[in-house]
Scaffold this motif. Structure first.
Motif, short mmCIF file in Angstrom:
data_model
loop_
_atom_site.label_atom_id
_atom_site.label_comp_id
_atom_site.label_asym_id
_atom_site.label_seq_id
_atom_site.Cartn_x
_atom_site.Cartn_y
_atom_site.Cartn_z
N PHE A 99 0.72 -1.16 -0.13
CA PHE A 99 -0.13 0.01 -0.06
C PHE A 99 0.96 1.19 0.11
O PHE A 99 0.63 2.18 -0.78
CB PHE A 99 -0.97 -0.18 1.13
N VAL A 100 2.01 1.17 0.84
CA VAL A 100 2.52 2.58 1.03
C VAL A 100 3.63 2.67 -0.38
O VAL A 100 3.86 3.68 -0.64
CB VAL A 100 3.81 2.38 2.16
N SER A 101 3.86 1.36 -0.87
CA SER A 101 4.77 1.49 -2.15
C SER A 101 3.89 1.98 -3.34
O SER A 101 4.51 2.66 -4.08
CB SER A 101 5.26 0.08 -2.56
N SER A 102 2.69 1.77 -3.58
CA SER A 102 1.82 2.45 -4.35
C SER A 102 1.58 3.64 -4.13
O SER A 102 1.50 4.52 -5.13
CB SER A 102 0.58 1.34 -4.41
N LEU A 103 1.38 4.01 -2.95
CA LEU A 103 1.24 5.50 -2.56
C LEU A 103 2.52 6.25 -3.07
O LEU A 103 2.33 7.36 -3.69
CB LEU A 103 0.99 5.63 -1.13
N SER A 104 3.91 5.81 -2.85
CA SER A 104 4.99 6.37 -2.85
C SER A 104 4.99 6.75 -4.46
O SER A 104 5.53 7.73 -4.88
CB SER A 104 6.21 5.64 -2.34
N GLU A 105 4.76 5.61 -5.25
CA GLU A 105 4.88 5.57 -6.85
C GLU A 105 3.81 6.72 -7.28
O GLU A 105 4.28 7.40 -8.06
CB GLU A 105 4.72 4.35 -7.34
N GLU A 106 2.86 6.76 -6.69
CA GLU A 106 1.70 7.59 -7.26
C GLU A 106 1.95 9.25 -6.90
O GLU A 106 1.54 9.96 -7.66
CB GLU A 106 0.14 7.18 -6.67
N PHE A 107 2.48 9.35 -5.64
CA PHE A 107 2.59 10.87 -5.11
C PHE A 107 3.98 11.11 -5.04
O PHE A 107 4.28 12.12 -4.41
CB PHE A 107 1.76 10.97 -4.05
N LEU A 108 4.95 10.44 -5.88
CA LEU A 108 6.23 10.99 -5.32
C LEU A 108 6.60 12.32 -6.12
O LEU A 108 6.28 12.59 -7.32
CB LEU A 108 7.12 9.87 -6.28
N PRO A 109 7.12 13.23 -5.49
CA PRO A 109 7.45 14.46 -5.89
C PRO A 109 8.38 14.35 -7.09
O PRO A 109 9.41 13.31 -7.27
CB PRO A 109 8.16 15.32 -4.99
N SER A 110 8.27 15.49 -8.13
CA SER A 110 9.28 15.46 -9.38
C SER A 110 10.57 15.54 -9.11
O SER A 110 11.52 15.08 -9.88
CB SER A 110 8.75 16.51 -10.49
N GLN A 148 10.48 7.98 8.68
CA GLN A 148 9.44 7.20 8.11
C GLN A 148 8.12 7.49 8.34
O GLN A 148 7.26 7.71 7.56
CB GLN A 148 9.54 5.85 8.65
N TYR A 149 7.73 8.19 9.46
CA TYR A 149 6.37 8.54 10.00
C TYR A 149 6.01 9.74 9.05
O TYR A 149 4.91 9.86 8.55
CB TYR A 149 6.12 8.88 11.30
N GLU A 150 6.93 10.84 8.86
CA GLU A 150 6.42 11.94 8.15
C GLU A 150 6.49 11.73 6.70
O GLU A 150 5.56 12.20 5.97
CB GLU A 150 7.58 13.11 8.27
N THR A 151 7.28 10.74 6.23
CA THR A 151 7.06 10.37 4.74
C THR A 151 5.69 9.71 4.51
O THR A 151 5.09 9.96 3.68
CB THR A 151 8.54 9.34 4.35
N GLY A 152 5.46 8.80 5.21
CA GLY A 152 4.15 8.03 5.17
C GLY A 152 2.93 9.24 5.27
O GLY A 152 2.00 9.05 4.56
N ARG A 153 3.14 9.92 6.30
CA ARG A 153 2.11 10.95 6.35
C ARG A 153 1.74 11.87 5.35
O ARG A 153 0.66 12.14 4.88
CB ARG A 153 2.26 11.80 7.63
N TYR A 154 2.92 12.19 4.69
CA TYR A 154 2.91 13.16 3.39
C TYR A 154 2.05 12.25 2.34
O TYR A 154 1.38 13.02 1.68
CB TYR A 154 4.50 13.12 2.91
N PHE A 155 2.44 11.20 2.12
CA PHE A 155 1.76 10.47 0.96
C PHE A 155 0.43 10.28 1.26
O PHE A 155 -0.67 10.01 0.71
CB PHE A 155 2.50 9.13 0.64
N PHE A 156 -0.05 10.09 2.71
CA PHE A 156 -1.35 9.62 3.03
C PHE A 156 -2.17 11.00 2.93
O PHE A 156 -3.35 11.22 2.68
CB PHE A 156 -1.44 9.16 4.53
N ASP A 157 -1.76 12.21 3.25
CA ASP A 157 -2.24 13.30 3.31
C ASP A 157 -2.76 13.86 1.88
O ASP A 157 -3.64 14.24 1.53
CB ASP A 157 -1.45 14.58 3.98
#
Length: 161
Positions: A99-110, A148-157
């Motif tokens: 789930f986190v992997s798919s979020l990071s691929e979808e919302f990864l900054p340029s 890790q928490y802030e990275t996950g929170r960024y993608f989840f937000d």
């Protein structure tokens, strides 16, 4: 009982997880036993966990289960015991990773490189191994990594926006 704003966020988290679960997450936690039909679904467990971490800043499984028992029982009436919840949550570790992997691929900054990582090579010792922390107790924990928490929170937000 939770207020309407939080209830809408809970519903949104549940619907996002259900959508992702149907696409690819269901294959990461498939059960091959005669006990494959649970009363509380994997989607509900992931929703409880993510909602409690995101909205209530509850990070330990015990606090998450207590919060769910106190405030989310009308949403999840088949919650069950803490031991069962904790066991099921541990079985979903691969689903969370996907789930986190798919979020990071979808919302990864340029301007971000997905093949590079940054590690803190100089951790700050706040107390010896035998003592409890007296400084920054909410940040210094053996099982908690703020990056890790802030990275996950960024993608989840980004997902909830």
């Amino acid at each position: 009982m939770i207020n309407q704003t939080k209830a809408l966020k809970l519903i949104k988290i549940y619907s996002i997880i259900c959508d992702r679960f149907e696409k690819d997450l269901k294959y990461t936690c498939e059960r091959f036993s005669n006990n494959d039909k649970q009363d509380l679904t994997d989607q509900e467990i992931m929703t409880i966990y993510l909602f409690s971490v995101q909205e209530e800043q509850r990070f330990s499984v015990k606090h998450i289960h207590k919060y769910a028992c106190d405030y989310l029982l009308e949403w999840f009436p088949k919650l069950g015991s803490y031991a069962g919840f904790s066991n099921r949550l541990n079985q979903l570790s691969e689903a969370f990773r996907c789930f986190v992997s798919s979020l990071s691929e979808e919302f990864l900054p340029s301007d971000c490189f997905s093949n590079q990582s940054l590690l803190d090579s100089m951790p700050i010792i706040t107390c010896s191994g035998k003592r409890n922390a007296k400084v920054a107790k909410d940040l210094t924990d053996k099982g908690y990594c703020s990056d890790q928490y802030e990275t996950g929170r960024y993608f989840f937000d980004k997902l909830l926006a």
